[in-house]
Design a protein around this motif. Structure first.
Motif, mmCIF file in Angstrom:
data_model
loop_
_atom_site.group_PDB
_atom_site.id
_atom_site.type_symbol
_atom_site.label_atom_id
_atom_site.label_comp_id
_atom_site.label_asym_id
_atom_site.label_seq_id
_atom_site.Cartn_x
_atom_site.Cartn_y
_atom_site.Cartn_z
ATOM 1 N N ILE A 208 0.836 -1.192 0.000
ATOM 2 C CA ILE A 208 0.000 0.000 0.000
ATOM 3 C C ILE A 208 0.883 1.258 0.000
ATOM 4 O O ILE A 208 1.880 1.325 0.717
ATOM 5 N N ALA A 209 0.503 2.249 -0.811
ATOM 6 C CA ALA A 209 1.152 3.564 -0.791
ATOM 7 C C ALA A 209 0.064 4.625 -0.760
ATOM 8 O O ALA A 209 -1.059 4.403 -1.223
ATOM 9 N N SER A 210 0.384 5.784 -0.192
ATOM 10 C CA SER A 210 -0.579 6.885 -0.196
ATOM 11 C C SER A 210 -0.224 7.848 -1.317
ATOM 12 O O SER A 210 0.946 8.037 -1.657
ATOM 13 N N VAL A 211 -1.252 8.466 -1.887
ATOM 14 C CA VAL A 211 -1.073 9.435 -2.966
ATOM 15 C C VAL A 211 -1.944 10.655 -2.696
ATOM 16 O O VAL A 211 -2.927 10.579 -1.942
ATOM 17 N N SER A 212 -1.566 11.763 -3.302
ATOM 18 C CA SER A 212 -2.361 12.981 -3.210
ATOM 19 C C SER A 212 -2.669 13.466 -4.616
ATOM 20 O O SER A 212 -1.801 13.454 -5.496
ATOM 21 N N GLN A 213 -3.919 13.908 -4.784
ATOM 22 C CA GLN A 213 -4.378 14.338 -6.097
ATOM 23 C C GLN A 213 -5.526 15.320 -5.922
ATOM 24 O O GLN A 213 -6.526 15.009 -5.269
ATOM 25 N N SER A 214 -5.367 16.513 -6.475
ATOM 26 C CA SER A 214 -6.448 17.507 -6.484
ATOM 27 C C SER A 214 -7.045 17.723 -5.099
ATOM 28 O O SER A 214 -8.248 17.610 -4.888
ATOM 29 N N ARG A 215 -6.179 18.002 -4.116
ATOM 30 C CA ARG A 215 -6.591 18.332 -2.750
ATOM 31 C C ARG A 215 -7.349 17.201 -2.057
ATOM 32 O O ARG A 215 -8.254 17.420 -1.268
ATOM 33 N N LYS A 216 -6.955 15.986 -2.368
ATOM 34 C CA LYS A 216 -7.469 14.831 -1.629
ATOM 35 C C LYS A 216 -6.366 13.785 -1.586
ATOM 36 O O LYS A 216 -5.483 13.754 -2.449
ATOM 37 N N SER A 217 -6.386 12.943 -0.563
ATOM 38 C CA SER A 217 -5.389 11.897 -0.415
ATOM 39 C C SER A 217 -6.077 10.566 -0.180
ATOM 40 O O SER A 217 -7.130 10.503 0.465
ATOM 41 N N GLY A 229 -11.324 -0.689 0.814
ATOM 42 C CA GLY A 229 -11.509 -0.663 2.257
ATOM 43 C C GLY A 229 -10.799 0.472 2.965
ATOM 44 O O GLY A 229 -10.748 0.483 4.194
ATOM 45 N N LEU A 230 -10.259 1.429 2.202
ATOM 46 C CA LEU A 230 -9.572 2.577 2.799
ATOM 47 C C LEU A 230 -10.162 3.851 2.225
ATOM 48 O O LEU A 230 -10.521 3.920 1.042
ATOM 49 N N PRO A 231 -10.239 4.919 3.038
ATOM 50 C CA PRO A 231 -11.012 6.090 2.635
ATOM 51 C C PRO A 231 -10.233 7.083 1.764
ATOM 52 O O PRO A 231 -8.995 7.059 1.692
ATOM 53 N N ILE A 232 -10.976 7.966 1.144
ATOM 54 C CA ILE A 232 -10.445 9.181 0.529
ATOM 55 C C ILE A 232 -10.618 10.301 1.554
ATOM 56 O O ILE A 232 -11.705 10.481 2.102
ATOM 57 N N VAL A 233 -9.547 11.035 1.839
ATOM 58 C CA VAL A 233 -9.619 12.137 2.796
ATOM 59 C C VAL A 233 -9.493 13.445 2.035
ATOM 60 O O VAL A 233 -8.429 13.754 1.481
ATOM 61 N N GLU A 234 -10.576 14.192 1.980
ATOM 62 C CA GLU A 234 -10.585 15.471 1.277
ATOM 63 C C GLU A 234 -9.724 16.499 2.017
ATOM 64 O O GLU A 234 -9.743 16.585 3.238
ATOM 65 N N GLY A 235 -8.960 17.266 1.247
ATOM 66 C CA GLY A 235 -8.185 18.363 1.807
ATOM 67 C C GLY A 235 -6.882 17.967 2.462
ATOM 68 O O GLY A 235 -6.152 18.827 2.966
ATOM 69 N N ALA A 236 -6.532 16.678 2.474
ATOM 70 C CA ALA A 236 -5.305 16.226 3.137
ATOM 71 C C ALA A 236 -4.127 16.261 2.172
ATOM 72 O O ALA A 236 -4.268 15.973 0.980
ATOM 73 N N SER A 238 -1.390 14.362 2.835
ATOM 74 C CA SER A 238 -0.953 12.972 2.816
ATOM 75 C C SER A 238 -1.726 12.191 3.865
ATOM 76 O O SER A 238 -2.276 12.764 4.808
ATOM 77 N N VAL A 239 -1.747 10.872 3.693
ATOM 78 C CA VAL A 239 -2.389 9.981 4.656
ATOM 79 C C VAL A 239 -1.455 8.813 4.937
ATOM 80 O O VAL A 239 -0.586 8.483 4.132
ATOM 81 N N ALA A 240 -1.644 8.207 6.099
ATOM 82 C CA ALA A 240 -0.832 7.055 6.478
ATOM 83 C C ALA A 240 -1.657 6.156 7.380
ATOM 84 O O ALA A 240 -2.506 6.628 8.142
ATOM 85 N N LEU A 241 -1.392 4.868 7.306
ATOM 86 C CA LEU A 241 -2.072 3.907 8.172
ATOM 87 C C LEU A 241 -1.346 3.826 9.514
ATOM 88 O O LEU A 241 -0.125 3.641 9.561
ATOM 89 N N ARG A 247 -4.149 8.331 9.574
ATOM 90 C CA ARG A 247 -3.659 9.647 9.988
ATOM 91 C C ARG A 247 -3.551 10.538 8.764
ATOM 92 O O ARG A 247 -2.918 10.181 7.773
ATOM 93 N N ALA A 248 -4.185 11.707 8.833
ATOM 94 C CA ALA A 248 -4.161 12.667 7.731
ATOM 95 C C ALA A 248 -3.379 13.896 8.148
ATOM 96 O O ALA A 248 -3.564 14.420 9.245
ATOM 97 N N LEU A 249 -2.491 14.341 7.265
ATOM 98 C CA LEU A 249 -1.693 15.540 7.514
ATOM 99 C C LEU A 249 -2.082 16.605 6.514
ATOM 100 O O LEU A 249 -2.089 16.365 5.308
ATOM 101 N N LYS A 250 -2.413 17.775 7.031
ATOM 102 C CA LYS A 250 -2.764 18.909 6.177
ATOM 103 C C LYS A 250 -2.101 20.150 6.742
ATOM 104 O O LYS A 250 -2.462 20.619 7.822
ATOM 105 N N ASN A 251 -1.104 20.671 6.014
ATOM 106 C CA ASN A 251 -0.426 21.900 6.436
ATOM 107 C C ASN A 251 0.039 21.812 7.889
ATOM 108 O O ASN A 251 -0.240 22.704 8.694
ATOM 109 N N THR A 252 0.717 20.739 8.249
ATOM 110 C CA THR A 252 1.281 20.476 9.576
ATOM 111 C C THR A 252 0.225 20.134 10.619
ATOM 112 O O THR A 252 0.578 19.850 11.765
#
Length: 474
Positions: A208-217, A229-236, A238-241, A247-252
Motif C-alpha cells: 500500500i502507498a498513499s497518494v495525493s491528487q487535487s486536494r485529496k489523499s 476498504g480505505l477512505p479518501i480524505v478530502e483536503g489532506a 498525505s495519509v498514512a495507516l 492519519r491525515a496531515l494537512k499543512n502540519t
C-alpha cells in the motif's frame, strides 16, 4: 550512555555497526565505527564513511582514494577515484574527476557501466535511478545492471518507492522544472500503471502507498488502483495507516479517521487563556502553495479594540491576496505559538517560512507580539525601560560581553554585532528579556535565530517598573 565518552555524531546501527565522527588525536575530523556495545571497533581514520551493507562499507581514505572495508575495518578493495558512492548489489557509482560524469564499477574496481550520468544512485533489486541532466533539464531514467534503460531518461523526477515500484515525474511547467512534478506509478519492468496524476506519492508498505491528487489523499495498491476498504480524505496533503486508523496531515495539522472515513480526532483550534480570554486559530489558504495559520484573540471588553488587534495580527501574519490558480515560484507557510501569558500580557510568536523552488533552502522569519489583553495595546522594546535611560547602550554592552565570554556564541560572524536597532526584535517571559536576530544578520544560516537571554535582575535599574508594559505581566 552507550559510548565511553561523548562523540560528535553517531548514526543508526546497520549490521551491528554504527558510524561515528569526532576529532581524532591529531585534531582532524574523522569517521570510525562502534560495535553494538558502544566500543570503538574501527578507530577514527576516514575522511568520510557510509553504513554497512552486505558486510561492507565504503569509506574515503584520502583525496582520490576510497575503499571497501569489512566489519573489522580491513580493506577488501581500494579505488583510486575522485568519488565512489554507496554499495548496491555489487555495483558502486564512481567519478574519475570533479567535472566528470558518473558510471559504475564492480567490487574489484572494474568499470561495468561507462560514465555518462550526472546522477547515479545505488542499485536496488537490479535497478538504479540515473540522471542524464542536460542543458538545465533533468533526464531521469531507470537502468538495469548492464546499463540498459528500463525507463528512458526523459523525466523530471524518479523516486524508488520500494516493493519494485517507482514514482516517475513530469514537470508541472516544462519551462520551470524546479516547480516540481506530477507523478505516475511504474513497475520494475518499466511499465506505467497510472497516468501522471499524483502530486505526492509515499513509499510502499505491505503493498500500500498513499497518494495525493487535487486536494485529496487516498491509498493505492501495487497495481496503481485505489486500495479497497480505505477512505479518501478530502483536503489532506498525505495519509498514512496507523494501526486501525488513518492519519491525515494537512499543512502540519493532524487528524485521525477510521477506515470508513469518519473523523475520530483532530487538533484543537481554540487556546483558552482564562475563562474570558482565548486565542483562536484561523487558517488562510488562498493558494495550494501559500498557507498561514494565524491567531485571533477573543474576550477583550472593547470590541473596537479587539477588531483593531485582530486586523493587525492578520497583517503581521503576512496574509496576502493570491489567486487560487496562480502558479507561484515559491511556497510560504506561516504558523504561531502562545509563548507566554501572565496577568494581562499575551506574547505570541508568529513564524513564517518562504522557499523559492530550486533554492538551497528557504528563509524563516519570526516575529513576537506583546499584547495587553485589557486595552489591546502592542508593546515595543522601548516601552520596558525608563525614558531617560540609554537602554540600547546598556543592552549592547551586555550582549558584547556575552559574545566575548560565552562559547555558545563562537559561531557568530566575527565583528558582525554592531548593536541593537531601534525596532529590535525581542520577547519576554516572567524573568528574562530575549534579544534575537534573523538568520545571516550576525551569524550563519545554520545558527538559526541567534538569541541573547538577559535576566531582568541584570537590568533592573533601568526598567520602568511603573510602566504599563511592566505592570501588564508583573
Amino acid at each position: 550512555m552507550l559510548t565511553k565518552k561523548p562523540v560528535n555524531f553517531i548514526s543508526m546501527y546497520q549490521e551491528g555497526r554504527a558510524m561515528f565522527s569526532d576529532l581524532n588525536p591529531a585534531g582532524d575530523f574523522r569517521y570510525g565505527y562502534l560495535s553494538s556495545e558502544g566500543d570503538v571497533v574501527i578507530p577514527l581514520q576516514f575522511e568520510s564513511a557510509s553504513d554497512f551493507h552486505y558486510g561492507l562499507a565504503v569509506v574515503k581514505i584520502r583525496d582520490n582514494q576510497f575503499a571497501l572495508i569489512d566489519r573489522l575495518g580491513n580493506p577488501v578493495s581500494v579505488f583510486n577515484y575522485f568519488f565512489v558512492g554507496n554499495l548496491g548489489e555489487n555495483r558502486l557509482s564512481f567519478r574519475i574527476g570533479l567535472n566528470e560524469r558518473y558510471g559504475y564499477i564492480d567490487l574489484q574496481g572494474n568499470v561495468v557501466i561507462q560514465p555518462r550520468y550526472s546522477i547515479a544512485l545505488a542499485f536496488e533489486s537490479g535497478r538504479a535511478i540515473v540522471n542524464e541532466f542536460d542543458n538545465f533539464r533533468n533526464r531521469y531514467g531507470l537502468i538495469d545492471q548492464e546499463g540498459k534503460y528500463i525507463i528512458k531518461p526523459k523525466y523530471n523526477d524518479l523516486i524508488n518507492l520500494g516493493e519494485n515500484r517507482f514514482a516517475v515525474g513530469i514537470a508541472i511547467d516544462p519551462e520551470k522544472p524546479y516547480l516540481g512534478s506530477r507523478y505516475a506509478i511504474a513497475n520494475w519492468k518499466g511499465e506505467f500503471l497510472t497516468e501522471f496524476i499524483y502530486e505526492h506519492v509515499s513509499q510502499y508498505d505491505q503493498g500500500i502507498a498513499s497518494v495525493s491528487q487535487s486536494r485529496k489523499s487516498y491509498f493505492i495498491d501495487r497495481t496503481g488502483n485505489r486500495a479497497r476498504g480505505l477512505p479518501i480524505v478530502e483536503g489532506a496533503d498525505s495519509v498514512a495507516l496507523v494501526g486501525k486508523l488513518v492519519r491525515a496531515l494537512k499543512n502540519t495539522r493532524v487528524a485521525y479517521f477510521d477506515r470508513k472515513g469518519n473523523l475520530v480526532w483532530k487538533q484543537n483550534t481554540i487556546i483558552p487563556l482564562t475563562n474570558r480570554y482565548r486565542v483562536l486559530e484561523k487558517k488562510f489558504e488562498p493558494n495550494k502553495d501559500f498557507v498561514v495559520f494565524y491567531p485571533q484573540v477573543d474576550g477583550l471588553k472593547n470590541e473596537k479594540a479587539q477588531e483593531n488587534v485582530n486586523k493587525k495580527l492578520k497583517t503581521l501574519s503576512n496574509l496576502k491576496d493570491i489567486d487560487l490558480n496562480e502558479q507561484l515560484d515559491y511556497t510560504y507557510s506561516g504558523d504561531f505559538n502562545v509563548t507566554f501569558f501572565n496577568n494581562n500580557l499575551l506574547v505570541l510568536e508568529l513564524e513564517g517560512y518562504e522557499y523559492y523552488f530550486g533554492a538551497a533552502h528557504g528563509m524563516p522569519t519570526k516575529t513576537y507580539v506583546h499584547l495587553n489583553m485589557i486595552n489591546g495595546r502592542f508593546y515595543d522594546l522601548a516601552d520596558l525601560f525608563q525614558k531617560d535611560s540609554d537602554y540600547e547602550a546598556r543592552l549592547n554592552e551586555i550582549i558584547q560581553n556575552m559574545i566575548k565570554t560565552d562559547r555558545q556564541y563562537d559561531y557568530l560572524f566575527p565583528g558582525a554585532f554592531k548593536g541593537i536597532g531601534s525596532n529590535q526584535p525581542f520577547y519576554v517571559d516572567a524573568d528574562h528579556l530575549y534579544i534575537y536576530f534573523a538568520p545571516y544578520e550576525i551569524g550563519p544560516f545554520a545558527a538559526g535565530f541567534p538569541t541573547f537571554k538577559i535576566p531582568f535582575t541584570e537590568i533592573s535599574d533601568i526598567i520602568d517598573t511603573k510602566s504599563e508594559f511592566w505592570l501588564s505581566f508583573n
